[in-house]
Design a protein around this motif. Structure first.
Motif, PDB file in Angstrom:
ATOM      1  N   ARG A 278      44.074 -77.943  17.120  1.00  0.00           N
ATOM      2  CA  ARG A 278      42.902 -78.209  16.297  1.00  0.00           C
ATOM      3  C   ARG A 278      42.584 -77.017  15.342  1.00  0.00           C
ATOM      4  O   ARG A 278      42.292 -77.157  14.157  1.00  0.00           O
ATOM      5  CB  ARG A 278      41.548 -78.284  17.275  1.00  0.00           C
ATOM      6  N   LEU A 279      42.556 -75.697  16.100  1.00  0.00           N
ATOM      7  CA  LEU A 279      42.170 -74.499  15.371  1.00  0.00           C
ATOM      8  C   LEU A 279      43.302 -74.474  13.953  1.00  0.00           C
ATOM      9  O   LEU A 279      42.886 -73.946  12.929  1.00  0.00           O
ATOM     10  CB  LEU A 279      41.858 -73.403  16.016  1.00  0.00           C
ATOM     11  N   PHE A 323      31.833 -72.074  14.511  1.00  0.00           N
ATOM     12  CA  PHE A 323      31.621 -73.754  14.556  1.00  0.00           C
ATOM     13  C   PHE A 323      29.962 -73.729  15.020  1.00  0.00           C
ATOM     14  O   PHE A 323      30.002 -74.954  15.990  1.00  0.00           O
ATOM     15  CB  PHE A 323      32.740 -74.234  15.176  1.00  0.00           C
ATOM     16  N   PHE A 345      33.911 -80.253  15.595  1.00  0.00           N
ATOM     17  CA  PHE A 345      34.531 -79.493  16.635  1.00  0.00           C
ATOM     18  C   PHE A 345      33.928 -79.472  18.059  1.00  0.00           C
ATOM     19  O   PHE A 345      34.680 -79.454  19.021  1.00  0.00           O
ATOM     20  CB  PHE A 345      34.778 -77.807  16.100  1.00  0.00           C
ATOM     21  N   TYR A 348      34.811 -82.592  19.527  1.00  0.00           N
ATOM     22  CA  TYR A 348      36.088 -82.714  20.034  1.00  0.00           C
ATOM     23  C   TYR A 348      36.422 -81.853  21.589  1.00  0.00           C
ATOM     24  O   TYR A 348      37.122 -82.649  22.103  1.00  0.00           O
ATOM     25  CB  TYR A 348      36.982 -81.800  18.921  1.00  0.00           C
TER      26      TYR A 348
END
Length: 600
Positions: A278-279, A323, A345, A348
């Motif tokens: 994801r990052l 975030f 995020f 997520y």
């Protein structure tokens, strides 16, 4: 009428001032405040009119005036002299019109030196770092594209072939026309939904700042605000971003379920791989945009009007990198629109953990599903009631003219992850349903999607139109009814889109809407929807920070700014995606656990 007697804005021509006096001017903006006088009939009318939440405050007046510096007798007293001159002139004007006393507060003064600040002057490490990154990216893309054509680099340094292919435009441009989800049948319409939502948000963000600009016809725009359907438009504008949460939850559930039989599904290694992937996907372009806002963006301003649009990346950039920008300094944000990225995020992470629990403990799945639904229905209502906020973002002009982030609902309900988790959960539930029925030809009938679509759509339309009945201003006491309405309205933007996704996925033959959403143009635009969202803030406010004159609010002005901002945003987003996001994802995103499972 009061609105016809007193202009809210009165500005001299800044460009004309700069042209006439060149090296000898100072342009100052100030606010004039009328003093209360209960015995005055005019004051009472002004007071009554200005207290309406959708009217401009006629008790104040914003003024911009040009002063030749040579008229100021003492340089060290220029500011005080200007303040005295403005106060004398404006106070006399207010007295002649209304027989009311007033005071003047000078807000900003722009001198010849300040207006001629060299944009290219380097002021710090951040400026140098951004230039280095920008040049490095451009050189990498150009060299990679050239070497990809020559092929000689592959022979000299074979290991560099992956880098060349990652940054080569010859490889990246064709990728833009490829489908996003080859392994997920019946979901091509998601590209269309994402693209349409992205464009609606961009168009909305392009026109809303016009309300904050000095306008020549505030009376006409107030008439639009009084339209009953304006509340419905506000609801649509407020909750459009919820569709991103629904899509995010849906795709999270489907991608994890797609490789649920892998041995590492419940391990910390799997969780870390998901986070890392994801990052890698979002951080490179995000960091690049943050660096721009912390370095060169503050210099992108011309004239005295642009100072009303403030960004705080210079001191609060770190909240975005962690975030946590939707919790830390939310009233002084770095890139205001980026609150969504922080909340997404966080969701997520929570969503990944929940999906792991569901897969590892199938017997407890029903309890987890019920808990998710109860959370979605209760948390927004509790938050609204406890914090005594409105049911939704209602249009109160005094907050819009400051910043929407000063509205209590925005801070307490709109941006925290817990109040947005419900619609993310609804997307996850829809993803679970899709995965169960994706190979079932009778899924449409089994799920009774016709009935769900009609009932969900009816509920969605009803909740949005009921916003017409909401109070126009804050209530003094908390309301259980408004709290329940607020949570149902928010949930409507999660439930119906989730049903719509399943309806379009399982409808056989595909509906006309599904065919439209699957058009290759939507697939192309959806590729850089993330970078569109990233760069739009900088483009929108850079354009408005360069306006140096009062505007006429009409269809032509809205169209002009919308077209200008949209075209610039799409161009920059395309370049950012093809030159940075896509290359780095190609290089470092290969170890995605989902991709590895598909290869196995």
């Amino acid at each position: 009428m009061i609105e016809a007697l007193w202009d809210v804005y009165e500005y001299d021509e800044f460009d004309e001032c700069r042209r006439l006096y060149r090296d000898d001017f100072m342009f100052c903006t100030a606010n004039l405040y009328l003093y209360p006088k209960p015995s005055s009939i005019i004051w009472n009318k002004i007071q009554e009119y200005s207290q309406h939440p959708r009217h401009y405050d006629r008790r104040t007046k914003e003024v911009g005036q040009c002063f030749p510096i040579s008229l100021m007798p003492h340089n060290d007293m220029q500011y005080k002299n200007i303040s005295n001159i403005m106060e004398a002139h404006l106070s006399e004007d207010a007295w002649q019109k209304y027989k009311l006393n007033s005071s003047v507060e000078v807000m900003e003064c722009l001198s010849t030196i300040q207006s001629n600040i060299d944009f290219w002057r380097i002021n710090g490490v951040a400026d140098v770092l951004f230039i280095c990154c920008f040049i490095a990216i451009i050189l990498m893309v150009l060299l990679a594209t050239a070497q990809d054509k020559i092929k000689s680099f592959y022979i000299l340094i074979p290991a560099a072939s992956s880098v060349v292919k990652a940054f080569s435009l010859a490889h990246n441009i064709p990728k833009l026309m490829q489908r996003n989800r080859k392994s997920m049948p019946k979901l091509d319409h998601l590209d269309g939904i994402r693209t349409i939502v992205t464009m609606i948000i961009l168009l909305s963000h392009s026109s809303i700042p016009l309300i904050k600009m000095p306008l020549q016809n505030v009376a006409q725009i107030e008439m639009q605000f009084d339209n009953p359907l304006f509340s419905v438009a506000m609801a649509v504008n407020t909750y459009m971003v919820q569709l991103f949460f629904v899509l995010g939850g849906f795709l999270l559930a489907v991608t994890i379920l797609d490789h649920k039989h892998t041995n590492k599904i419940g391990t910390l290694q799997f969780l870390w791989m998901r986070i890392k992937h994801r990052l890698i996907r979002i951080l490179p372009p995000y960091l690049f945009v943050i660096l721009f806002h912390a370095s060169w963006y503050p210099k992108l301003i011309d004239g005295p009007i642009g100072y009303r649009f403030k960004d705080y990346c210079v001191k609060n950039w770190w909240t975005n990198i962690l975030f946590l920008n939707n919790y830390i300094h939310p009233k002084e944000p770095c890139i205001q629109f980026a609150w969504y990225l922080g909340a997404d995020f966080q969701l997520y992470l929570i969503g990944t953990i929940l999906m792991i629990l569901i897969i590892r403990n199938p017997n407890q799945a029903k309890i987890i599903y019920i808990t998710m639904v109860l959370f979605a229905l209760s948390i927004p209502a509790i938050t609204i009631y406890v914090n005594k906020t409105d049911a939704t973002v209602i249009f109160i002009l005094r907050y819009i003219l400051q910043e929407i982030r000063t509205l209590p609902y925005y801070i307490k309900v709109y941006i925290p992850f817990e109040t947005n988790a419900g619609n993310y959960f609804f997307g996850m539930l829809a993803g679970n349903v899709y995965f169960i029925y994706k190979n079932n030809d009778m899924a449409f009938e089994r799920l009774n999607l016709n009935m769900l679509f009609l009932s969900g759509g009816g509920f969605f339309v009803m909740m949005n139109f009921l916003t017409i009945l909401l109070p126009e201003d804050h209530l003094v006491c908390p309301s259980i009814v408004l709290a329940i309405f607020g949570t149902l309205l928010k949930c409507a933007w999660g439930v119906f889109p989730s049903i719509l996704i399943l309806y379009l996925a399982f409808k056989n033959p595909p509906s006309r809407l599904s065919s439209i959403l699957c058009h290759p143009l939507f697939g192309f635009l959806s590729k850089f929807s993330f970078t569109i969202y990233l760069v739009q803030y900088g483009v929108v406010y850079t354009v408005y920070r360069h306006v140096t004159y009062t505007l006429m609010y009409n269809s032509f002005t809205i169209l002009y700014f919308t077209v200008l901002i949209t075209s610039i945003t799409l161009s920059i987003a395309f370049l950012l995606h093809t030159c940075l996001e896509l290359p780095l994802h190609s290089l470092f995103g290969r170890n995605d656990p989902g991709q590895r499972h598909k290869q196995q």
